[in-house]
Design a protein around this motif. Structure first.
Motif, PDB file in Angstrom:
ATOM      1  N   LYS A 191     -13.783   1.812   8.904  1.00  0.00           N
ATOM      2  CA  LYS A 191     -13.574   0.649   8.023  1.00  0.00           C
ATOM      3  C   LYS A 191     -12.347   1.139   7.188  1.00  0.00           C
ATOM      4  CE  LYS A 191     -17.952  -1.409   8.795  1.00  0.00           C
ATOM      5  NZ  LYS A 191     -18.605  -2.386   7.931  1.00  0.00           N
ATOM      6  N   ILE A 192     -11.676  -0.105   6.867  1.00  0.00           N
ATOM      7  CA  ILE A 192     -10.624  -0.460   6.099  1.00  0.00           C
ATOM      8  C   ILE A 192     -10.692  -1.337   4.981  1.00  0.00           C
ATOM      9  CG2 ILE A 192      -8.112  -0.808   6.323  1.00  0.00           C
ATOM     10  CD1 ILE A 192      -7.974   0.228   9.066  1.00  0.00           C
ATOM     11  N   VAL A 193     -10.278  -0.893   3.794  1.00  0.00           N
ATOM     12  CA  VAL A 193     -10.164  -1.782   2.734  1.00  0.00           C
ATOM     13  C   VAL A 193      -8.754  -2.299   2.469  1.00  0.00           C
ATOM     14  CG1 VAL A 193     -10.803  -2.080   0.306  1.00  0.00           C
ATOM     15  CG2 VAL A 193     -12.296  -0.711   1.666  1.00  0.00           C
ATOM     16  N   ILE A 194      -8.338  -3.419   2.273  1.00  0.00           N
ATOM     17  CA  ILE A 194      -6.982  -3.842   2.094  1.00  0.00           C
ATOM     18  C   ILE A 194      -6.724  -4.448   0.851  1.00  0.00           C
ATOM     19  CG2 ILE A 194      -5.114  -5.011   3.340  1.00  0.00           C
ATOM     20  CD1 ILE A 194      -6.818  -5.086   5.856  1.00  0.00           C
ATOM     21  N   PHE A 195      -5.812  -4.174   0.078  1.00  0.00           N
ATOM     22  CA  PHE A 195      -5.478  -4.680  -1.152  1.00  0.00           C
ATOM     23  C   PHE A 195      -4.125  -5.401  -1.223  1.00  0.00           C
ATOM     24  CE2 PHE A 195      -8.919  -2.330  -3.041  1.00  0.00           C
ATOM     25  CZ  PHE A 195      -9.582  -3.209  -4.250  1.00  0.00           C
ATOM     26  N   CYS A 196      -4.189  -6.544  -1.685  1.00  0.00           N
ATOM     27  CA  CYS A 196      -3.022  -7.617  -1.859  1.00  0.00           C
ATOM     28  C   CYS A 196      -2.720  -7.888  -3.243  1.00  0.00           C
ATOM     29  CB  CYS A 196      -2.968  -8.724  -0.786  1.00  0.00           C
ATOM     30  SG  CYS A 196      -3.325  -8.583   1.103  1.00  0.00           S
ATOM     31  N   ARG A 200     -18.217   2.660   2.600  1.00  0.00           N
ATOM     32  CA  ARG A 200     -18.208   2.747   4.043  1.00  0.00           C
ATOM     33  C   ARG A 200     -16.730   2.825   4.585  1.00  0.00           C
ATOM     34  NH1 ARG A 200     -21.976   0.980   7.548  1.00  0.00           N
ATOM     35  NH2 ARG A 200     -20.502   1.446   9.090  1.00  0.00           N
ATOM     36  N   GLY A 201     -15.622   2.281   3.716  1.00  0.00           N
ATOM     37  CA  GLY A 201     -14.474   2.334   3.839  1.00  0.00           C
ATOM     38  C   GLY A 201     -13.728   3.770   3.837  1.00  0.00           C
ATOM     39  N   LYS A 202     -13.009   4.056   4.898  1.00  0.00           N
ATOM     40  CA  LYS A 202     -12.427   5.581   4.930  1.00  0.00           C
ATOM     41  C   LYS A 202     -11.025   5.509   4.680  1.00  0.00           C
ATOM     42  CE  LYS A 202     -16.517   6.796   5.963  1.00  0.00           C
ATOM     43  NZ  LYS A 202     -17.312   7.204   4.653  1.00  0.00           N
ATOM     44  N   ILE A 203     -10.297   4.382   4.929  1.00  0.00           N
ATOM     45  CA  ILE A 203      -8.928   4.073   4.596  1.00  0.00           C
ATOM     46  C   ILE A 203      -8.869   2.851   3.725  1.00  0.00           C
ATOM     47  CG2 ILE A 203      -6.608   3.330   5.885  1.00  0.00           C
ATOM     48  CD1 ILE A 203      -7.806   4.924   8.388  1.00  0.00           C
ATOM     49  N   LEU A 204      -7.834   3.141   2.668  1.00  0.00           N
ATOM     50  CA  LEU A 204      -7.492   1.800   1.836  1.00  0.00           C
ATOM     51  C   LEU A 204      -6.114   1.613   2.030  1.00  0.00           C
ATOM     52  CD1 LEU A 204      -8.890   0.905  -1.686  1.00  0.00           C
ATOM     53  CD2 LEU A 204      -6.392   1.109  -1.378  1.00  0.00           C
ATOM     54  N   ALA A 254      -8.025   0.354  -7.829  1.00  0.00           N
ATOM     55  CA  ALA A 254      -8.363   0.008  -6.464  1.00  0.00           C
ATOM     56  C   ALA A 254      -8.559   1.045  -5.551  1.00  0.00           C
ATOM     57  CB  ALA A 254      -7.063  -0.785  -6.018  1.00  0.00           C
ATOM     58  N   ARG A 255      -7.968   2.040  -5.683  1.00  0.00           N
ATOM     59  CA  ARG A 255      -7.994   3.291  -4.963  1.00  0.00           C
ATOM     60  C   ARG A 255      -9.516   3.879  -5.191  1.00  0.00           C
ATOM     61  NH1 ARG A 255      -2.472   6.992  -5.550  1.00  0.00           N
ATOM     62  NH2 ARG A 255      -1.202   5.050  -5.935  1.00  0.00           N
ATOM     63  N   LYS A 256     -10.220   3.710  -6.188  1.00  0.00           N
ATOM     64  CA  LYS A 256     -11.602   4.241  -6.491  1.00  0.00           C
ATOM     65  C   LYS A 256     -12.603   3.506  -5.896  1.00  0.00           C
ATOM     66  CE  LYS A 256     -10.426   6.322 -10.841  1.00  0.00           C
ATOM     67  NZ  LYS A 256     -10.890   6.306 -12.423  1.00  0.00           N
ATOM     68  N   ARG A 257     -12.245   2.246  -5.095  1.00  0.00           N
ATOM     69  CA  ARG A 257     -13.378   1.546  -4.551  1.00  0.00           C
ATOM     70  C   ARG A 257     -13.996   2.390  -3.243  1.00  0.00           C
ATOM     71  NH1 ARG A 257     -14.832   0.060  -7.963  1.00  0.00           N
ATOM     72  NH2 ARG A 257     -13.246   0.859  -9.339  1.00  0.00           N
ATOM     73  N   ILE A 258     -12.994   3.149  -2.634  1.00  0.00           N
ATOM     74  CA  ILE A 258     -13.544   4.084  -1.435  1.00  0.00           C
ATOM     75  C   ILE A 258     -13.928   5.521  -1.843  1.00  0.00           C
ATOM     76  CG2 ILE A 258     -12.605   2.548   0.210  1.00  0.00           C
ATOM     77  CD1 ILE A 258     -10.612   4.558   0.468  1.00  0.00           C
TER      78      ILE A 258
END
Length: 361
Positions: free
Chosen positions: A241-246, A307-311, A326-330
């Motif tokens: 699972k991936i979290v994406i920040f813009c 649940r995200g393993k990659i940000l 932002a990095r701390k979300r995962i």
């Protein structure tokens, strides 16, 4: 009182951990402070039988801001006052004044920010109005220490590995950036560069790097966008699972639309979305949606996305607080696996300048 995007999250946490407080605890968004919608009259009638907590209290660090002034008025009527923050002091000790002033004016003992600044900050620079250093730090720490609890993570988290992926500019991006530079040189000929002008050109350049530019007719997305191609490749190369920040809402829209067209489930954290908390819960609990995308402004604070393993940082931000949060979300309590932070960096002076400024901070 918390960031507006976290109101539903706080209601959910109160219902989960302290159901007996239902009907006794109210949650207000921090924007209500600026708009004057928080019921100060109600707090005045509380006769000190009130506990007020400020989540992400760095939002009231500016003593001149209306939200800080309103919060201090509310604090006068509360018998118990709390500040909660996981954000580092990124500017300097001047960030402490308004937060401790809300807790109790007698902690620091200064009636004005300028008196506090003169005691603990060294002034210099242009017209001697810039903070260039700090003094009497031992004294300050002795004052705030008894009123501060530093909560250390009892669980040693698995490491988070940073990675930078360089992306070539497309031909159309090079052309648009060149045209933007020429336009700036023409418009600024013989004139001094102002902060407003610099920020305007930075914003337009960053939008081009992100793969779009706004027009009077609406947002135009670039057909040739190697950064977006690289993001799709990252997602397709893993089942994690991936979290994406813009940086921009238009980027997040574009990312979500592109992933959906590729048949990849992608949820969204978006301000003022009534389904926001459901989006977060769905990402945490189901396996159908591999990704969740958000902006730094909407998603960098408060949410748990373990649940995200990659940000992936699709684009960058000058705001160091947003970047760290932002990095701390995962990478937070509840994360049991090693995580990775990937920053997509265009081969352009502008994108490198944004990263360099954030790194320096």
């Amino acid at each position: 009182v918390c960031p507006n995007t976290l109101i539903d999250n706080w209601h959910e946490q109160i219902d989960r951990w302290r159901p007996e407080l239902k009907g006794k605890a109210s949650v207000y968004g921090v924007l209500s402070l600026s708009a004057g919608r928080l019921p100060i009259q109600l707090t005045q009638r509380a006769h000190k039988r009130l506990a007020v907590g400020v989540d992400e209290s760095q939002r009231i660090k500016n003593s001149a801001a209306k939200r800080s002034k309103v919060m201090n008025e509310i604090g006068k009527n509360a018998g118990f006052r709390y500040c909660l923050t996981g954000t580092n002091i990124t500017k300097g000790v001047e960030d402490l004044y308004s937060q401790y002033n809300f807790l109790d004016k007698t902690i620091l003992g200064y009636n004005s920010f300028y008196s506090f600044r003169n005691r603990y900050c060294t002034m210099g620079g242009f017209e001697n109005k810039q903070i260039v250093g700090y003094q009497n730090m031992a004294e300050l720490m002795q004052l705030v220490g008894p009123f501060t609890d530093v909560v250390l993570d009892p669980v040693k988290l698995p490491p988070q590995t940073p990675e930078v992926r360089h992306v070539e500019l497309s031909a159309i991006q090079k052309r648009l950036l060149s045209e933007l530079k020429s336009q700036m040189m023409t418009e600024m000929a013989g004139e001094k560069l102002t902060v407003d002008n610099a920020l305007a050109y930075y914003t337009r350049g960053a939008q081009i790097l992100g793969g779009f530019f706004p027009t009077e007719a609406g947002v135009v997305r670039l057909d040739d966008n190697h950064k977006l191609d690289e993001l799709v490749e990252i997602v397709q190369d893993t089942d994690k699972k991936i979290v994406i920040f813009c940086k921009f809402v238009a980027e997040a829209d574009m990312v979500q639309d592109t992933l959906h067209k590729k048949g990849i489930g992608c949820l969204r954290i978006k301000a003022k979305d009534p389904t926001l908390q459901q989006q977060v819960t769905a990402f945490q609990e189901n396996d159908e949606d591999q990704c969740i995308v958000t902006t730094y402004a909407s998603g960098a604070l408060g949410f748990t996305l373990t649940r995200g393993k990659i940000l992936v940082g699709y684009s960058g931000t000058f705001n160091f607080e947003e970047d760290v949060q932002a990095r701390k979300r995962i990478h937070r309590i509840g994360q049991e696996d090693q995580t990775k932070y990937i920053r997509l960096l265009s081969r352009s002076k502008l994108d490198h300048a944004i990263k360099a400024i954030a790194d320096k901070k």
